[in-house]
Motif scaffolding. Sequence first.
Motif, mmCIF file in Angstrom:
data_model
loop_
_atom_site.group_PDB
_atom_site.id
_atom_site.type_symbol
_atom_site.label_atom_id
_atom_site.label_comp_id
_atom_site.label_asym_id
_atom_site.label_seq_id
_atom_site.Cartn_x
_atom_site.Cartn_y
_atom_site.Cartn_z
ATOM 1 N N VAL A 25 -10.013 0.066 11.395
ATOM 2 C CA VAL A 25 -8.773 0.795 11.142
ATOM 3 C C VAL A 25 -8.137 0.227 9.876
ATOM 4 C CG1 VAL A 25 -6.483 1.392 12.017
ATOM 5 C CG2 VAL A 25 -8.408 1.211 13.596
ATOM 6 N N LYS A 26 -8.006 1.052 8.868
ATOM 7 C CA LYS A 26 -7.425 0.615 7.596
ATOM 8 C C LYS A 26 -5.910 0.778 7.613
ATOM 9 C CE LYS A 26 -11.455 1.860 4.762
ATOM 10 N NZ LYS A 26 -11.923 2.675 3.612
ATOM 11 N N LEU A 27 -5.217 -0.283 7.247
ATOM 12 C CA LEU A 27 -3.769 -0.255 7.114
ATOM 13 C C LEU A 27 -3.422 -0.410 5.640
ATOM 14 C CD1 LEU A 27 -2.770 -2.678 10.038
ATOM 15 C CD2 LEU A 27 -3.012 -0.184 10.123
ATOM 16 N N GLY A 28 -2.727 0.554 5.089
ATOM 17 C CA GLY A 28 -2.337 0.482 3.689
ATOM 18 C C GLY A 28 -1.138 -0.433 3.504
ATOM 19 N N PHE A 29 -1.171 -1.214 2.442
ATOM 20 C CA PHE A 29 -0.065 -2.119 2.124
ATOM 21 C C PHE A 29 0.317 -1.910 0.665
ATOM 22 C CE2 PHE A 29 1.280 -5.898 -0.117
ATOM 23 C CZ PHE A 29 2.322 -6.389 0.672
ATOM 24 N N ALA A 30 1.631 -1.840 0.400
ATOM 25 C CA ALA A 30 2.101 -1.697 -0.980
ATOM 26 C C ALA A 30 3.390 -2.482 -1.179
ATOM 27 C CB ALA A 30 2.329 -0.224 -1.316
ATOM 28 N N GLU A 86 -2.313 -2.738 -2.358
ATOM 29 C CA GLU A 86 -2.050 -2.153 -3.670
ATOM 30 C C GLU A 86 -0.762 -2.729 -4.251
ATOM 31 O OE1 GLU A 86 -3.877 -0.266 -5.500
ATOM 32 O OE2 GLU A 86 -5.423 0.363 -4.072
ATOM 33 N N ASP A 87 -0.755 -2.932 -5.555
ATOM 34 C CA ASP A 87 0.394 -3.439 -6.299
ATOM 35 C C ASP A 87 1.136 -2.262 -6.925
ATOM 36 O OD1 ASP A 87 2.195 -4.715 -7.982
ATOM 37 O OD2 ASP A 87 0.671 -5.471 -9.376
ATOM 38 N N ASP A 88 2.360 -1.999 -6.464
ATOM 39 C CA ASP A 88 3.128 -0.879 -7.036
ATOM 40 C C ASP A 88 4.027 -1.308 -8.187
ATOM 41 O OD1 ASP A 88 5.466 -2.003 -5.942
ATOM 42 O OD2 ASP A 88 5.428 -0.727 -4.181
ATOM 43 N N GLN A 89 4.048 -2.628 -8.480
ATOM 44 C CA GLN A 89 4.768 -3.177 -9.633
ATOM 45 C C GLN A 89 6.277 -2.914 -9.607
ATOM 46 O OE1 GLN A 89 2.760 -1.984 -13.303
ATOM 47 N NE2 GLN A 89 0.798 -1.939 -12.228
ATOM 48 N N ALA A 90 6.804 -2.516 -8.440
ATOM 49 C CA ALA A 90 8.221 -2.151 -8.322
ATOM 50 C C ALA A 90 8.586 -1.014 -9.272
ATOM 51 C CB ALA A 90 9.131 -3.363 -8.559
ATOM 52 N N ASP A 91 7.617 -0.186 -9.586
ATOM 53 C CA ASP A 91 7.773 0.906 -10.550
ATOM 54 C C ASP A 91 7.624 2.241 -9.809
ATOM 55 O OD1 ASP A 91 7.366 2.917 -12.466
ATOM 56 O OD2 ASP A 91 6.343 1.573 -13.840
ATOM 57 N N PRO A 92 8.656 3.111 -9.825
ATOM 58 C CA PRO A 92 8.576 4.387 -9.118
ATOM 59 C C PRO A 92 7.357 5.221 -9.501
ATOM 60 C CG PRO A 92 10.826 3.967 -9.804
ATOM 61 C CD PRO A 92 9.983 2.897 -10.440
ATOM 62 N N ARG A 93 6.967 5.168 -10.756
ATOM 63 C CA ARG A 93 5.792 5.940 -11.182
ATOM 64 C C ARG A 93 4.522 5.396 -10.552
ATOM 65 N NH1 ARG A 93 6.984 5.290 -17.455
ATOM 66 N NH2 ARG A 93 7.426 3.233 -16.582
ATOM 67 N N MET A 94 4.409 4.075 -10.506
ATOM 68 C CA MET A 94 3.243 3.470 -9.865
ATOM 69 C C MET A 94 3.284 3.662 -8.356
ATOM 70 S SD MET A 94 0.913 2.292 -11.766
ATOM 71 C CE MET A 94 0.039 1.391 -10.479
ATOM 72 N N GLY A 95 4.484 3.814 -7.816
ATOM 73 C CA GLY A 95 4.617 4.020 -6.378
ATOM 74 C C GLY A 95 3.846 5.221 -5.891
ATOM 75 N N VAL A 119 -6.303 5.474 4.908
ATOM 76 C CA VAL A 119 -5.617 4.494 5.748
ATOM 77 C C VAL A 119 -4.940 5.214 6.904
ATOM 78 C CG1 VAL A 119 -5.258 2.917 3.812
ATOM 79 C CG2 VAL A 119 -3.474 4.583 4.388
ATOM 80 N N SER A 120 -4.711 4.484 7.988
ATOM 81 C CA SER A 120 -4.100 5.075 9.179
ATOM 82 C C SER A 120 -2.599 4.828 9.255
ATOM 83 C CB SER A 120 -4.770 4.507 10.436
ATOM 84 O OG SER A 120 -6.130 4.880 10.474
ATOM 85 N N ALA A 121 -2.096 3.923 8.426
ATOM 86 C CA ALA A 121 -0.659 3.627 8.386
ATOM 87 C C ALA A 121 -0.331 2.992 7.051
ATOM 88 C CB ALA A 121 -0.266 2.691 9.528
ATOM 89 N N ILE A 122 0.942 3.028 6.695
ATOM 90 C CA ILE A 122 1.423 2.383 5.473
ATOM 91 C C ILE A 122 2.425 1.308 5.856
ATOM 92 C CG2 ILE A 122 2.660 2.666 3.295
ATOM 93 C CD1 ILE A 122 -0.067 4.028 3.315
ATOM 94 N N ILE A 123 2.143 0.086 5.445
ATOM 95 C CA ILE A 123 3.062 -1.027 5.631
ATOM 96 C C ILE A 123 3.683 -1.291 4.256
ATOM 97 C CG2 ILE A 123 3.324 -3.356 6.534
ATOM 98 C CD1 ILE A 123 2.095 -1.348 8.530
ATOM 99 N N GLY A 124 4.871 -0.773 4.018
ATOM 100 C CA GLY A 124 5.496 -0.831 2.704
ATOM 101 C C GLY A 124 6.093 0.528 2.370
ATOM 102 N N HIS A 125 6.650 0.674 1.217
ATOM 103 C CA HIS A 125 6.744 -0.274 0.126
ATOM 104 C C HIS A 125 7.939 -1.197 0.338
ATOM 105 C CE1 HIS A 125 4.163 2.454 -2.660
ATOM 106 N NE2 HIS A 125 4.094 2.941 -1.433
ATOM 107 N N ASN A 146 5.439 -10.510 1.448
ATOM 108 C CA ASN A 146 5.132 -9.384 2.335
ATOM 109 C C ASN A 146 3.640 -9.335 2.664
ATOM 110 O OD1 ASN A 146 7.829 -8.730 1.925
ATOM 111 N ND2 ASN A 146 7.381 -7.141 0.416
ATOM 112 N N GLU A 147 2.818 -9.519 1.636
ATOM 113 C CA GLU A 147 1.365 -9.476 1.842
ATOM 114 C C GLU A 147 0.906 -10.617 2.753
ATOM 115 O OE1 GLU A 147 -2.898 -9.750 -0.568
ATOM 116 O OE2 GLU A 147 -1.020 -9.956 -1.666
ATOM 117 N N ASN A 148 1.412 -11.816 2.496
ATOM 118 C CA ASN A 148 1.042 -12.968 3.324
ATOM 119 C C ASN A 148 1.316 -12.692 4.798
ATOM 120 O OD1 ASN A 148 0.291 -14.501 1.106
ATOM 121 N ND2 ASN A 148 2.191 -15.662 1.020
ATOM 122 N N ALA A 149 2.502 -12.173 5.071
ATOM 123 C CA ALA A 149 2.900 -11.934 6.455
ATOM 124 C C ALA A 149 2.073 -10.827 7.098
ATOM 125 C CB ALA A 149 4.385 -11.588 6.513
ATOM 126 N N ALA A 150 1.815 -9.759 6.338
ATOM 127 C CA ALA A 150 1.001 -8.664 6.868
ATOM 128 C C ALA A 150 -0.421 -9.146 7.161
ATOM 129 C CB ALA A 150 0.980 -7.493 5.886
#
Length: 376
Positions: A28-33, A77-86, A98-104, A47-51
């Motif tokens: 089961v893939k969990l997306g993280f951003a 994934e690294d969104d760089q705190a940038d809305p465009r990259m988000g 992925v089956s869920a998103i943990i983030g942003h 956030n990544e460490n804890a996830a």
Amino acid sequence: MNPKKLALSAIALAFAASSGLTLADTVVKLGFASPLSGAQAHYGKDNENAARLAVEELNAKGVMVGGQKVKFELVVEDDQADPRMGTVVAQKLVDAKVSAIIGHFNSGTSIPASKVYADAGIPQLTVATNPKYSQQGFKSAFRLVGNDAFLGKVLGEYAVKTLKAKNIVVVDDRTAYGQGLAEQFEAAVKANGGKILRHEFTTDKAVDFSAILTSLKGSNPDVLFYGGADAQAAPLVKQMAGLGMTAKIMGGDMLNTDKFVEMAGGKPAEGHFSAVAGAPLDKQPGGAAFEKKYKAKYNQDVVLFGPQFYDAVYLVAEAMKKANSTEPAKYLAALKTISYKGVTGTFEFEANGEPKNAPVTIYEVKGGKWQVVTVK
């Protein structure tokens, strides 16, 4: 058994053993951003460490969903705190199935990305605090902490009624988070009979505030509210001290880091305030134990919202178990009605994805550390 079938079965078992999986395992893939590069990378890495810690624990325990053992995998994934990259990152995670998103982490990335996830029907659990996140009507959107409407209300009321501030000025970084929180603070100050003398603007990349501060100094402010992150707030307070300004800084959760105190140079950070969505971690039943194991594994203290990301992974796993399915369309209903006790508190959600009973804690820097003042 047919000798050929027996041989094939043996090969399959040998492959499963060598790969660390069993034949019954479902990946089961969990997306993280989060921002993993740039000035806000310390938030994202926390956030990544804890996830990752939560994923490792769940896999070690062995989670059964619908009679099958599942193995969780974090897709980072690294969104760089940038809305465009988000939105770019969001589409990449959707394409990765992925089956869920943990983030942003940031409101500025979470809000535009949330439409991508909603269109794909994938639940998103975020710490973004701008109220607009839950006002879009997406059934897949879940907020893990209280929003800026309450955070700003608490801060504005505290500035007027407790600090007795008369001359209040505001500076925000024009991000969805900074601007949104500043607007809520300003509204709360006025609602409590206070007055905002000036409202100035900067960016989330600025480090030189001399022009703004020189302009504001003539107003003789006793409180300066800053809507933005620690990487800007720290040089702001240092430059205030250099100009002889004695105003108290107030801000949101992104100020509440050891980095703010360190970058501000110690003494200039003293006596400033922040409000954090959530109760103090060490006052929660599992909070102290989490802090201990986090530090033991990563050799650092929790930065800010890592514990909420940890809880988010467990929340998803619990919803999947309740629904007997890892499919987003099937476990989404279980997530909406869940009551789960995590390390940061008990999670239950309103119909719009807002958390129920979300407290706010006000902190003040005393003796070089953020200390709890009150919980609202």
